[in-house]
Design a protein around this motif. Structure first.
Motif, PDB file in Angstrom:
ATOM      1  N   ASP A  48       2.141   4.305  12.194  1.00  0.00           N
ATOM      2  CA  ASP A  48       2.851   3.045  12.421  1.00  0.00           C
ATOM      3  C   ASP A  48       1.898   1.858  12.530  1.00  0.00           C
ATOM      4  OD1 ASP A  48       5.251   4.386  12.299  1.00  0.00           O
ATOM      5  OD2 ASP A  48       5.576   4.419  14.476  1.00  0.00           O
ATOM      6  N   SER A  49       0.733   2.074  13.104  1.00  0.00           N
ATOM      7  CA  SER A  49      -0.199   0.963  13.257  1.00  0.00           C
ATOM      8  C   SER A  49      -1.043   0.723  11.997  1.00  0.00           C
ATOM      9  CB  SER A  49      -1.110   1.186  14.467  1.00  0.00           C
ATOM     10  OG  SER A  49      -1.907   2.331  14.280  1.00  0.00           O
ATOM     11  N   HIS A  50      -1.038   1.658  11.051  1.00  0.00           N
ATOM     12  CA  HIS A  50      -1.795   1.512   9.807  1.00  0.00           C
ATOM     13  C   HIS A  50      -0.882   1.667   8.589  1.00  0.00           C
ATOM     14  CE1 HIS A  50      -4.865   2.583  12.795  1.00  0.00           C
ATOM     15  NE2 HIS A  50      -5.670   1.846  12.060  1.00  0.00           N
ATOM     16  N   LEU A  51       0.380   1.335   8.757  1.00  0.00           N
ATOM     17  CA  LEU A  51       1.389   1.582   7.727  1.00  0.00           C
ATOM     18  C   LEU A  51       1.088   0.885   6.408  1.00  0.00           C
ATOM     19  CD1 LEU A  51       4.054   3.041   7.187  1.00  0.00           C
ATOM     20  CD2 LEU A  51       5.235   1.000   7.977  1.00  0.00           C
ATOM     21  N   THR A  52       0.589  -0.316   6.464  1.00  0.00           N
ATOM     22  CA  THR A  52       0.385  -1.088   5.235  1.00  0.00           C
ATOM     23  C   THR A  52      -0.947  -0.772   4.562  1.00  0.00           C
ATOM     24  OG1 THR A  52      -0.535  -2.933   6.491  1.00  0.00           O
ATOM     25  CG2 THR A  52       1.835  -2.962   6.061  1.00  0.00           C
ATOM     26  N   GLU A  53      -1.730   0.113   5.160  1.00  0.00           N
ATOM     27  CA  GLU A  53      -3.012   0.498   4.587  1.00  0.00           C
ATOM     28  C   GLU A  53      -2.850   1.782   3.774  1.00  0.00           C
ATOM     29  OE1 GLU A  53      -5.671   0.988   7.890  1.00  0.00           O
ATOM     30  OE2 GLU A  53      -5.032  -0.917   8.779  1.00  0.00           O
ATOM     31  N   GLU A  54      -3.846   2.079   2.967  1.00  0.00           N
ATOM     32  CA  GLU A  54      -3.871   3.341   2.236  1.00  0.00           C
ATOM     33  C   GLU A  54      -4.239   4.444   3.229  1.00  0.00           C
ATOM     34  OE1 GLU A  54      -3.059   5.525  -0.951  1.00  0.00           O
ATOM     35  OE2 GLU A  54      -3.054   3.334  -1.013  1.00  0.00           O
ATOM     36  N   LEU A  55      -3.333   5.377   3.458  1.00  0.00           N
ATOM     37  CA  LEU A  55      -3.573   6.448   4.425  1.00  0.00           C
ATOM     38  C   LEU A  55      -3.767   7.778   3.703  1.00  0.00           C
ATOM     39  CD1 LEU A  55      -0.979   5.664   7.229  1.00  0.00           C
ATOM     40  CD2 LEU A  55      -3.429   5.331   7.291  1.00  0.00           C
ATOM     41  N   SER A  56      -4.636   8.588   4.256  1.00  0.00           N
ATOM     42  CA  SER A  56      -4.873   9.916   3.693  1.00  0.00           C
ATOM     43  C   SER A  56      -4.945  10.923   4.832  1.00  0.00           C
ATOM     44  CB  SER A  56      -6.188   9.931   2.914  1.00  0.00           C
ATOM     45  OG  SER A  56      -7.276   9.735   3.802  1.00  0.00           O
ATOM     46  N   LEU A  57      -4.823  12.193   4.466  1.00  0.00           N
ATOM     47  CA  LEU A  57      -4.960  13.238   5.477  1.00  0.00           C
ATOM     48  C   LEU A  57      -6.372  13.228   6.057  1.00  0.00           C
ATOM     49  CD1 LEU A  57      -3.054  16.349   4.065  1.00  0.00           C
ATOM     50  CD2 LEU A  57      -2.381  14.797   5.901  1.00  0.00           C
ATOM     51  N   GLN A  58      -7.343  12.857   5.251  1.00  0.00           N
ATOM     52  CA  GLN A  58      -8.726  12.795   5.735  1.00  0.00           C
ATOM     53  C   GLN A  58      -8.866  11.725   6.811  1.00  0.00           C
ATOM     54  OE1 GLN A  58     -11.283  14.944   4.958  1.00  0.00           O
ATOM     55  NE2 GLN A  58     -12.226  13.910   6.684  1.00  0.00           N
ATOM     56  N   ALA A  59      -8.212  10.566   6.604  1.00  0.00           N
ATOM     57  CA  ALA A  59      -8.263   9.494   7.603  1.00  0.00           C
ATOM     58  C   ALA A  59      -7.597   9.952   8.903  1.00  0.00           C
ATOM     59  CB  ALA A  59      -7.588   8.241   7.072  1.00  0.00           C
ATOM     60  N   LEU A  60      -6.461  10.625   8.783  1.00  0.00           N
ATOM     61  CA  LEU A  60      -5.785  11.157   9.973  1.00  0.00           C
ATOM     62  C   LEU A  60      -6.663  12.200  10.661  1.00  0.00           C
ATOM     63  CD1 LEU A  60      -2.098  11.546   8.747  1.00  0.00           C
ATOM     64  CD2 LEU A  60      -2.885  10.131  10.628  1.00  0.00           C
ATOM     65  N   SER A  61      -7.270  13.046   9.871  1.00  0.00           N
ATOM     66  CA  SER A  61      -8.142  14.085  10.404  1.00  0.00           C
ATOM     67  C   SER A  61      -9.306  13.474  11.179  1.00  0.00           C
ATOM     68  CB  SER A  61      -8.666  14.949   9.256  1.00  0.00           C
ATOM     69  OG  SER A  61      -9.529  15.936   9.736  1.00  0.00           O
ATOM     70  N   ASN A  62      -9.916  12.449  10.603  1.00  0.00           N
ATOM     71  CA  ASN A  62     -11.036  11.780  11.269  1.00  0.00           C
ATOM     72  C   ASN A  62     -10.596  11.100  12.562  1.00  0.00           C
ATOM     73  OD1 ASN A  62     -12.692  12.578   9.181  1.00  0.00           O
ATOM     74  ND2 ASN A  62     -12.598  10.612   8.126  1.00  0.00           N
ATOM     75  N   GLU A  63      -9.409  10.542  12.548  1.00  0.00           N
ATOM     76  CA  GLU A  63      -8.911   9.807  13.720  1.00  0.00           C
ATOM     77  C   GLU A  63      -8.452  10.751  14.837  1.00  0.00           C
ATOM     78  OE1 GLU A  63      -7.910   6.606  16.105  1.00  0.00           O
ATOM     79  OE2 GLU A  63      -8.992   6.551  14.206  1.00  0.00           O
ATOM     80  N   LEU A  64      -7.786  11.841  14.470  1.00  0.00           N
ATOM     81  CA  LEU A  64      -7.157  12.714  15.459  1.00  0.00           C
ATOM     82  C   LEU A  64      -7.951  13.980  15.754  1.00  0.00           C
ATOM     83  CD1 LEU A  64      -3.492  12.352  14.163  1.00  0.00           C
ATOM     84  CD2 LEU A  64      -4.613  11.061  15.988  1.00  0.00           C
ATOM     85  N   PHE A  65      -9.066  14.170  15.049  1.00  0.00           N
ATOM     86  CA  PHE A  65      -9.962  15.313  15.291  1.00  0.00           C
ATOM     87  C   PHE A  65      -9.277  16.661  15.101  1.00  0.00           C
ATOM     88  CE2 PHE A  65     -11.377  11.785  18.022  1.00  0.00           C
ATOM     89  CZ  PHE A  65     -12.566  11.480  17.354  1.00  0.00           C
ATOM     90  N   HIS A  66      -8.417  16.726  14.095  1.00  0.00           N
ATOM     91  CA  HIS A  66      -7.768  17.978  13.697  1.00  0.00           C
ATOM     92  C   HIS A  66      -7.821  18.069  12.189  1.00  0.00           C
ATOM     93  CE1 HIS A  66      -5.978  19.453  17.461  1.00  0.00           C
ATOM     94  NE2 HIS A  66      -5.750  18.185  17.773  1.00  0.00           N
ATOM     95  N   ASN A  67      -7.654  19.259  11.685  1.00  0.00           N
ATOM     96  CA  ASN A  67      -7.590  19.465  10.250  1.00  0.00           C
ATOM     97  C   ASN A  67      -6.370  18.752   9.688  1.00  0.00           C
ATOM     98  OD1 ASN A  67      -6.405  21.084   7.890  1.00  0.00           O
ATOM     99  ND2 ASN A  67      -8.509  21.860   7.994  1.00  0.00           N
ATOM    100  N   GLY A  68      -6.528  18.065   8.559  1.00  0.00           N
ATOM    101  CA  GLY A  68      -5.433  17.294   7.960  1.00  0.00           C
ATOM    102  C   GLY A  68      -4.226  18.140   7.598  1.00  0.00           C
ATOM    103  N   VAL A  69      -4.478  19.335   7.075  1.00  0.00           N
ATOM    104  CA  VAL A  69      -3.377  20.234   6.707  1.00  0.00           C
ATOM    105  C   VAL A  69      -2.616  20.667   7.962  1.00  0.00           C
ATOM    106  CG1 VAL A  69      -2.788  22.442   5.641  1.00  0.00           C
ATOM    107  CG2 VAL A  69      -4.553  21.003   4.619  1.00  0.00           C
ATOM    108  N   TYR A  70      -3.343  20.935   9.031  1.00  0.00           N
ATOM    109  CA  TYR A  70      -2.706  21.314  10.305  1.00  0.00           C
ATOM    110  C   TYR A  70      -1.844  20.160  10.831  1.00  0.00           C
ATOM    111  CZ  TYR A  70      -2.198  22.622  15.208  1.00  0.00           C
ATOM    112  OH  TYR A  70      -1.677  22.915  16.445  1.00  0.00           O
TER     113      TYR A  70
END
Length: 147
Positions: A48-70
Motif C-alpha cells: 500500500d505504501s509503494h503501490l505506484t512503484e514497480e514492485l517485485s518479490l525480491q523487493a518484498l523479500s529484501n524488505e520483510l526478510f523472508h523468501n519472496g515465494v514464501y
C-alpha cells in the motif's frame, strides 16, 4: 393458522433484530485481536505504501526478510489473491479516485502506477465494465455552456 400470521412473524423478528442492534450499539465492545498474520499484514502495508512503484518479490523479500515465494504463498493463502492481483485491484481503485477528482485519463494511469496506457485502458475496462474516459465522464459535471 390465521391469515397474515407469517407477515406478523416476520415483523416480530425484524423488531427483535432492531432492538438487538440498538442494545449492541450502546455496549462497549472490546477490540477484536488482529487475526491477520504479521507477515501478511506487513506485506499489505508495504504494498500500500509503494503501490505506484514497480514492485517485485525480491523487493518484498529484501524488505520483510523472508523468501519472496514464501511471502507470496502466505499472502495468497490469507487473502485469496495473488500479490499481483491485489496490486492490480488497488491500482484500479486509485485510478478511479483520480478520475473522480477530474484528472485526465493519462494522468490517472501514470499516478496509479500503470506503465502502459493501452494495458491500463483495457484492464480498467475489463475490471470496471467501462472505459476510463466513460467512467471519468460520469463524475465530471457538465458545464452549462455545453448544454
Amino acid at each position: 393458522m390465521e391469515y397474515g400470521h407469517d407477515c406478523l412473524c416476520h415483523a416480530y423478528i425484524l423488531q427483535l433484530l432492531v432492538k438487538i442492534n440498538q442494545l449492541n450499539k450502546h455496549l462497549n465492545r472490546q477490540m477484536l485481536p488482529d487475526i491477520m498474520p504479521p507477515l501478511v499484514s506487513q506485506t499489505l502495508k508495504y504494498i500500500d505504501s509503494h503501490l505506484t512503484e514497480e514492485l517485485s518479490l525480491q523487493a518484498l523479500s529484501n524488505e520483510l526478510f523472508h523468501n519472496g515465494v514464501y511471502i507470496s504463498r502466505c499472502f495468497k493463502k490469507v487473502t485469496g489473491l495473488s500479490i499481483q492481483q491485489y496490486m492490480f485491484k488497488k491500482r484500479i481503485q486509485l485510478s478511479q479516485k483520480y478520475l473522480k477528482e477530474g484528472k485526465s485519463v493519462t494522468e490517472s494511469c501514470a499516478l496509479a502506477g500503470f506503465n502502459n496506457y493501452s494495458n491500463f485502458s483495457r484492464s480498467f475496462s475489463q475490471s470496471v465494465g467501462m472505459s476510463p474516459k466513460k467512467y471519468q465522464s460520469m463524475y465530471t459535471p457538465q458545464r452549462s455552456d455545453e448544454i
